[in-house]
Design an enzyme around this catalytic site. Structure first.
Site, PDB file in Angstrom:
ATOM      1  N   THR A 261       0.828  -1.364  -0.268  1.00 36.86           N
ATOM      2  CA  THR A 261       0.158  -0.442   0.108  1.00 36.86           C
ATOM      3  C   THR A 261       0.512   1.005   0.138  1.00 36.86           C
ATOM      4  O   THR A 261       1.631   1.357   0.786  1.00 36.86           O
ATOM      5  CB  THR A 261      -0.621   0.099   0.453  1.00 36.86           C
ATOM      6  OG1 THR A 261      -1.558  -1.433   0.350  1.00 36.86           O
ATOM      7  CG2 THR A 261      -1.440   1.154   1.313  1.00 36.86           C
ATOM      8  N   CYS A 347      25.995   4.513   8.661  1.00 35.91           N
ATOM      9  CA  CYS A 347      25.285   3.341   7.865  1.00 35.91           C
ATOM     10  C   CYS A 347      26.078   2.372   8.392  1.00 35.91           C
ATOM     11  O   CYS A 347      25.720   0.981   8.572  1.00 35.91           O
ATOM     12  CB  CYS A 347      24.884   3.072   6.206  1.00 35.91           C
ATOM     13  SG  CYS A 347      24.014   4.817   6.385  1.00 35.91           S
TER      14      CYS A 347
HETATM   15  N1  PMP Z   1      22.845   6.081  -0.624  1.00 38.25           N
HETATM   16  C1  PMP Z   1      23.440   7.217  -0.261  1.00 38.25           C
HETATM   17  C2  PMP Z   1      24.621   7.668  -1.404  1.00 38.25           C
HETATM   18  C3  PMP Z   1      23.206   7.128   1.549  1.00 38.25           C
HETATM   19  O1  PMP Z   1      24.019   8.211   2.191  1.00 38.25           O
HETATM   20  C4  PMP Z   1      21.939   6.604   1.816  1.00 38.25           C
HETATM   21  C5  PMP Z   1      21.812   6.720   3.028  1.00 38.25           C
HETATM   22  N2  PMP Z   1      23.010   6.825   4.117  1.00 38.25           N
HETATM   23  C6  PMP Z   1      21.498   5.371   1.638  1.00 38.25           C
HETATM   24  C7  PMP Z   1      21.436   5.337  -0.195  1.00 38.25           C
HETATM   25  C8  PMP Z   1      20.612   5.466   1.708  1.00 38.25           C
HETATM   26  O2  PMP Z   1      18.817   5.126   1.840  1.00 38.25           O
HETATM   27  P1  PMP Z   1      18.237   4.909   2.805  1.00 38.25           P
HETATM   28  O3  PMP Z   1      18.684   5.944   4.021  1.00 38.25           O
HETATM   29  O4  PMP Z   1      16.467   6.175   2.154  1.00 38.25           O
HETATM   30  O5  PMP Z   1      17.608   4.096   2.376  1.00 38.25           O
END
Ligand code: PMP
Length: 411
Positions: A261, A347
């Site tokens: 959705t 990340c």
């Molecule tokens: N690509 C890049 C270059 C990013 O910096 C990030 C976020 N750290 C992402 C992809 C992933 O994005 P999202 O958090 O929206 O999954």
């Protein structure tokens, strides 16, 4: 409940954003939601809550028309005039997975070779490695000390069985901008499609799918003062179409590419955030670039042994990746609870290894481990930059004075 720090209204209404008492300099990890974006979204959470696929009743039709309007606005903000070129996803990670795995699977009869480069975000590298484990062949181009690929090496990597090139527009750790438009021209001469992860670039530099001439482009709302949990994939209209295999199977929403959705309020928030980025990026970037230069000047005028990683190349205006020789980046972060900055990529910050991005640029392990990423944004003030520089200098001096095994104290 009691753990949430107090938020105070920022003094300038120009930013439309709330702040708390930590100096937030981690905008590449995520940005606060702009008040104008929130205002566009909030009414939709309680009204127009119908499922946009419920075409049988007027409420569903209204939700569907809001979604369609958001899709048009997102397309227009990226320079496309076809709403059908936009697929909403949960963010750039999902969009990167969708385009990389979906395209590789649909073109597997044409070839199994994929090309990208070493400093891509994990949401590009990991799908590529997943494919490599499953029979595809992967070439990752190296980068120079400036963080950029060499176009001659890209040309040399292309093969008759290459089915996709993926190249980010701007790097999340260093802000390095890759020569995407030039790469697209080269790649198209070999009749190979090109994907660009533009998650970090939108709102900071010009992003237009026709100027970049890419076939696919991914983006995320929370990097551009929009809500988390929404992003998308731009997919150029081709004749004949380049198919992408869906990665989520279900009700066939989003042109069959992404079942589930649709999140109408978030899509409207994304559209608003991209429109604001489209009008404000130039003035934002000019101001933020000036603040970034001020930050680096303040630090370098008071400390020796500081390197600005990626400064030699084209760089986003608000990103400063600094190595402080003789100081552990994580120890520095731990000693600065009043600053929200990061070491390496947010990340991958669970991993304590030095940044793979800096290592790929040829930066020595000890200097990579001595790095922090400071990313400025729309809300950042000169006062915050002055204070952040002051605190960083203080803590670097203090940490350098503590004898470490294998290191002599610096004066
Ligand atoms: N690509 C890049 C270059 C990013 O910096 C990030 C976020 N750290 C992402 C992809 C992933 O994005 P999202 O958090 O929206 O999954």
């Amino acid at each position: 409940m009691g753990g949430i720090p107090p938020a105070v209204e920022v003094e300038s209404s120009a930013t439309n954003i709330m702040k708390n008492d930590v100096i937030y300099l981690d905008h590449n990890a995520s940005t606060p939601c702009d008040r104008r974006v929130v205002d566009a979204m909030v009414p939709l959470l309680t009204s127009h809550h119908a499922n946009p696929s419920s075409h049988q009743h007027r409420s569903g039709q209204q939700a569907s028309s809001l979604l369609s309007d958001a899709r048009h606005r997102v397309a227009r903000s990226l320079g496309s005039n076809r709403a059908s070129e936009i697929t909403f996803t949960s963010g750039a990670t999902e969009a990167n997975n969708l385009v990389i795995k979906g395209l590789a699977e649909s073109l597997r009869d044409r070839g199994l070779h994929l090309v990208s480069q070493v400093t891509e975000h994990p949401s590009v590298l990991e799908p590529l490695r997943y494919l490599e484990r499953n029979g595809w062949q992967l070439t990752l181009l190296p980068v120079g000390l400036d963080g950029r690929i060499a176009l001659e090496q890209l040309a040399g990597a292309l093969r008759p069985d290459t089915v996709l090139v993926s190249l980010m527009l701007a790097n999340n750790e260093t802000g390095t901008i890759q020569p995407v438009a030039e790469a697209a021209e080269l790649v198209h001469r070999h009749d190979v499609p090109i994907h660009c992860d533009a998650a970090q670039a939108i709102g900071k530099v010009a992003v237009d799918v026709h100027v970049l001439a890419v076939d696919f482009l991914t983006f995320s709302a929370h990097k551009v003062y929009g809500p988390k949990g929404i992003g998308g994939l731009y997919r150029r209209h081709h004749r004949p179409p380049i198919d992408i295999r869906p990665q989520l199977h279900g009700g066939g929403q989003e042109y069959g590419l992404r079942s589930g959705t649709p999140n109408v309020p978030a899509a409207v928030g994304l559209a608003r955030a991209l429109e604001i980025a489209g009008t404000d990026w130039r003035s934002d970037s000019q101001r933020i670039g000036g603040l970034r230069d001020l930050l680096e000047r303040r630090i370098m005028s008071r400390l020796d042994g500081v390197a600005v990683n990626g400064a030699a190349g084209h760089r986003l205006p608000g990103t400063s990746n600094l190595s402080f020789a003789g100081v552990d980046g994580n120890a520095l972060l731990a000693s600065l609870p009043d600053l929200a900055i990061s070491s390496g990529s947010a990340c991958t910050s669970d991993h304590s290894e030095p940044s793979y991005v800096l290592r790929a640029m040829g930066i020595a392990v000890d200097l990579a481990a001595a790095s922090v990423r400071i990313s400025l944004g729309r809300t950042t003030t000169e006062g915050e930059v002055e204070l952040a520089a002051e605190r960083l200098v203080e803590e670097v001096v203090r940490l350098r004075a503590i004898p470490r095994r294998g290191h002599s104290p610096r004066t």
